[in-house]
Write a protein that holds these residues in place. Sequence first.
Motif, short mmCIF file in Angstrom:
data_model
loop_
_atom_site.label_atom_id
_atom_site.label_comp_id
_atom_site.label_asym_id
_atom_site.label_seq_id
_atom_site.Cartn_x
_atom_site.Cartn_y
_atom_site.Cartn_z
N ASP A 108 -2.50 -14.18 -8.98
CA ASP A 108 -3.24 -14.96 -7.98
C ASP A 108 -4.44 -15.68 -8.60
O ASP A 108 -4.80 -16.78 -8.18
CB ASP A 108 -3.73 -14.05 -6.85
CG ASP A 108 -2.58 -13.50 -6.02
OD1 ASP A 108 -1.47 -14.06 -6.11
OD2 ASP A 108 -2.79 -12.49 -5.30
N GLU A 109 -5.07 -15.04 -9.60
CA GLU A 109 -6.24 -15.64 -10.25
C GLU A 109 -5.85 -16.63 -11.34
O GLU A 109 -6.72 -17.34 -11.86
CB GLU A 109 -7.11 -14.54 -10.87
CG GLU A 109 -7.77 -13.62 -9.86
CD GLU A 109 -8.80 -14.34 -9.01
OE1 GLU A 109 -9.60 -15.10 -9.58
OE2 GLU A 109 -8.78 -14.15 -7.77
N GLY A 144 0.83 -1.20 0.00
CA GLY A 144 0.00 0.00 0.00
C GLY A 144 0.86 1.24 0.00
O GLY A 144 2.09 1.19 0.15
N GLY A 145 0.22 2.40 -0.16
CA GLY A 145 0.94 3.67 -0.12
C GLY A 145 1.54 4.04 -1.47
O GLY A 145 1.35 3.36 -2.48
N ASP A 146 2.30 5.11 -1.48
CA ASP A 146 2.88 5.63 -2.72
C ASP A 146 3.94 4.69 -3.30
O ASP A 146 4.20 4.72 -4.51
CB ASP A 146 3.51 7.01 -2.47
CG ASP A 146 2.47 8.05 -2.08
OD1 ASP A 146 1.28 7.84 -2.43
OD2 ASP A 146 2.83 9.04 -1.43
N GLN A 198 -12.33 0.40 -14.24
CA GLN A 198 -11.87 1.42 -13.31
C GLN A 198 -12.24 1.05 -11.87
O GLN A 198 -11.44 1.24 -10.95
CB GLN A 198 -12.50 2.77 -13.67
CG GLN A 198 -12.02 3.93 -12.79
CD GLN A 198 -12.63 5.25 -13.22
OE1 GLN A 198 -13.58 5.30 -13.99
NE2 GLN A 198 -12.10 6.34 -12.70
N ASN A 199 -13.43 0.49 -11.68
CA ASN A 199 -13.86 0.07 -10.34
C ASN A 199 -12.96 -1.03 -9.79
O ASN A 199 -12.58 -1.01 -8.62
CB ASN A 199 -15.32 -0.41 -10.40
CG ASN A 199 -15.86 -0.72 -9.02
OD1 ASN A 199 -15.73 0.05 -8.08
ND2 ASN A 199 -16.47 -1.89 -8.88
N ILE A 200 -12.61 -1.99 -10.64
CA ILE A 200 -11.72 -3.07 -10.22
C ILE A 200 -10.35 -2.53 -9.83
O ILE A 200 -9.78 -2.90 -8.80
CB ILE A 200 -11.59 -4.13 -11.34
CG1 ILE A 200 -12.91 -4.87 -11.52
CG2 ILE A 200 -10.47 -5.12 -11.02
CD1 ILE A 200 -12.93 -5.79 -12.73
N GLU A 201 -9.84 -1.62 -10.65
CA GLU A 201 -8.53 -1.03 -10.37
C GLU A 201 -8.54 -0.25 -9.06
O GLU A 201 -7.57 -0.29 -8.29
CB GLU A 201 -8.11 -0.14 -11.53
CG GLU A 201 -7.78 -0.91 -12.80
CD GLU A 201 -7.57 0.00 -14.01
OE1 GLU A 201 -7.84 1.22 -13.86
OE2 GLU A 201 -7.15 -0.50 -15.07
N GLN A 202 -9.64 0.46 -8.78
CA GLN A 202 -9.74 1.20 -7.52
C GLN A 202 -9.78 0.25 -6.33
O GLN A 202 -9.12 0.49 -5.31
CB GLN A 202 -11.00 2.07 -7.54
CG GLN A 202 -10.90 3.28 -8.46
CD GLN A 202 -12.18 4.08 -8.51
OE1 GLN A 202 -13.25 3.62 -8.08
NE2 GLN A 202 -12.10 5.31 -9.02
N GLN A 203 -10.55 -0.83 -6.45
CA GLN A 203 -10.63 -1.80 -5.36
C GLN A 203 -9.27 -2.44 -5.09
O GLN A 203 -8.89 -2.66 -3.93
CB GLN A 203 -11.68 -2.87 -5.69
CG GLN A 203 -13.11 -2.36 -5.66
CD GLN A 203 -14.11 -3.45 -6.00
OE1 GLN A 203 -13.75 -4.51 -6.52
NE2 GLN A 203 -15.38 -3.20 -5.72
N ILE A 244 -3.03 -4.03 -3.87
CA ILE A 244 -2.65 -5.11 -4.78
C ILE A 244 -2.56 -4.55 -6.20
O ILE A 244 -3.44 -3.82 -6.64
CB ILE A 244 -3.69 -6.26 -4.75
CG1 ILE A 244 -3.85 -6.79 -3.33
CG2 ILE A 244 -3.28 -7.39 -5.69
CD1 ILE A 244 -4.95 -7.81 -3.18
N THR A 245 -1.50 -4.87 -6.88
CA THR A 245 -1.36 -4.44 -8.26
C THR A 245 -2.18 -5.36 -9.16
O THR A 245 -2.49 -6.50 -8.79
CB THR A 245 0.11 -4.47 -8.71
OG1 THR A 245 0.59 -5.82 -8.64
CG2 THR A 245 0.96 -3.58 -7.82
N MET A 246 -2.51 -4.87 -10.36
CA MET A 246 -3.25 -5.70 -11.31
C MET A 246 -2.44 -6.94 -11.68
O MET A 246 -3.00 -8.04 -11.83
CB MET A 246 -3.58 -4.88 -12.56
CG MET A 246 -4.28 -5.66 -13.66
SD MET A 246 -5.89 -6.36 -13.15
CE MET A 246 -6.90 -4.87 -13.26
N GLU A 247 -1.13 -6.79 -11.80
CA GLU A 247 -0.28 -7.93 -12.14
C GLU A 247 -0.36 -9.01 -11.07
O GLU A 247 -0.47 -10.20 -11.38
CB GLU A 247 1.18 -7.47 -12.31
CG GLU A 247 1.44 -6.59 -13.53
CD GLU A 247 0.94 -5.16 -13.33
OE1 GLU A 247 0.63 -4.79 -12.17
OE2 GLU A 247 0.86 -4.42 -14.33
#
Length: 466
Positions: free
Chosen positions: A331-332, A220-222, A312-317, A323-326
């Motif tokens: 994990d999926e 998390g964080g910057d 966009q909603n998924i990326e925000q969550q 957690i990064t998209m990668e």
Amino acid sequence: MKSAVETLSPTRAKLTVEVPFEELKPSLDAAYKKIAQQINIPGFRRGKVPPMVIDRQVGRGAVLDEAINDVLPKKYVEALEENSLQPLAQPEIEVTKFEDNEALEFTAEVDVRPEITVPDYDGIEAQVDDVEVTDADVEEQVQALRERFGTLSDVERAAADGDFVVIDLKATKDGEVLEGAEVAGMSYQVGRGGMLDGLDEALAGMSAGDEKSFTSQLVGGDLVGEEVEVTVAVSQVQEQELPEVDDDFAQLASEFDTADELTADVRERLGRGKRLEQAAAARDAVLEALLDKVEVPLPETMVTDELNARRQNIEQQLAYAGITMEKYLEDEGQTVEEFEAELDRRVRDAVAAQFILDEIAKKEELGVDQNELSQHLVRRAQQSGQDPQEFANHMFEHNHIPELVQEILRGKALATIVETAVVKDASGNTVELKNLRPDGTIGEPEAEVEADAEADAEAGEAPAEA
């Protein structure tokens, strides 16, 4: 006004509209009044400047532009109604012809609601998985209950999986402690995971007074995803002692007298929960079966907008969860292409379902009363973590109430389909949906309830008649 419609596709239409110059007169008069209020002309009071003076000082063109801006939306709406079109987005309007004292002509291309022939939805067949509560499911719930009533005691040994440790933790980069990445006196269970990669491995084998450093990535964080140096110091190692599952535990942890009664209640509650999950799966299966029965043309603009919104909603969550998209795709077990294909399929199904359910709601003449709207507002506010009154005020102020009403109508339409559907589990048993209660129990059929009520009423009146 004359209008004609050209069907460009099942979901897009082009309107051609011709407005006689006489019909522009109210808008022209309004334009003169508006401009008269905005200009100062010596010898005339504000708002009393004659049109001929405005033409000379400001220009007739400015007045005509103002009039066109006023009349276009009105004539566009009239043309929609005249041609029975239901728009789904803002139109692309182009003025194709206009000269002073001559007719105005314009075109408007817009996505429109497709015409759908609703298939027969009475008795749709669908299948879902069995409701199964395993011994392992029950054991997991009982174990969680034991942990709630467990006790911790200090031990003079190295930490192992399952132990609790009291730790100080800090993350540094280039020798500087990162803001928000330092905690002290935190209790943590070794092996629990979900905090920092490498933390559990570092803690295993550490004793009170030990300190260790390791490299990890922030979640998390910057600096999310960047490697940092983490130092962990252990001040206490505690062993968790769990109570035995006996009658004394049952009386401590529940309203039951025996462990058997407690375990039976856990199994029953799990069964109710899985029954609700099965009901949700049944609704999805029935809707999917309905979608298979009809081809629904989809406006690509609407699909694209919904895809972008969901992405966009998924990326925000994921960002909120650190957690990064990668990492999420890893994990999926999905590639980017597989994720996008699955998202596209779900969006297209969702948009098609909206169109079909809207038609069914219209066919069934379903409505929404004030109480249903109020309850829906409260539920939506709770889901978004907002105050119900503030949420309701926002919905009214931004004219989102029609959207909420449509959501309710779609839910009612789906319920209508599901109630008449024939849903069976994998073992061939009919799944009870009509009389399923919100707590997962099965109620009596309405007809039986009404009959019982009438019998009770008659029984209550009998003494008075005697």
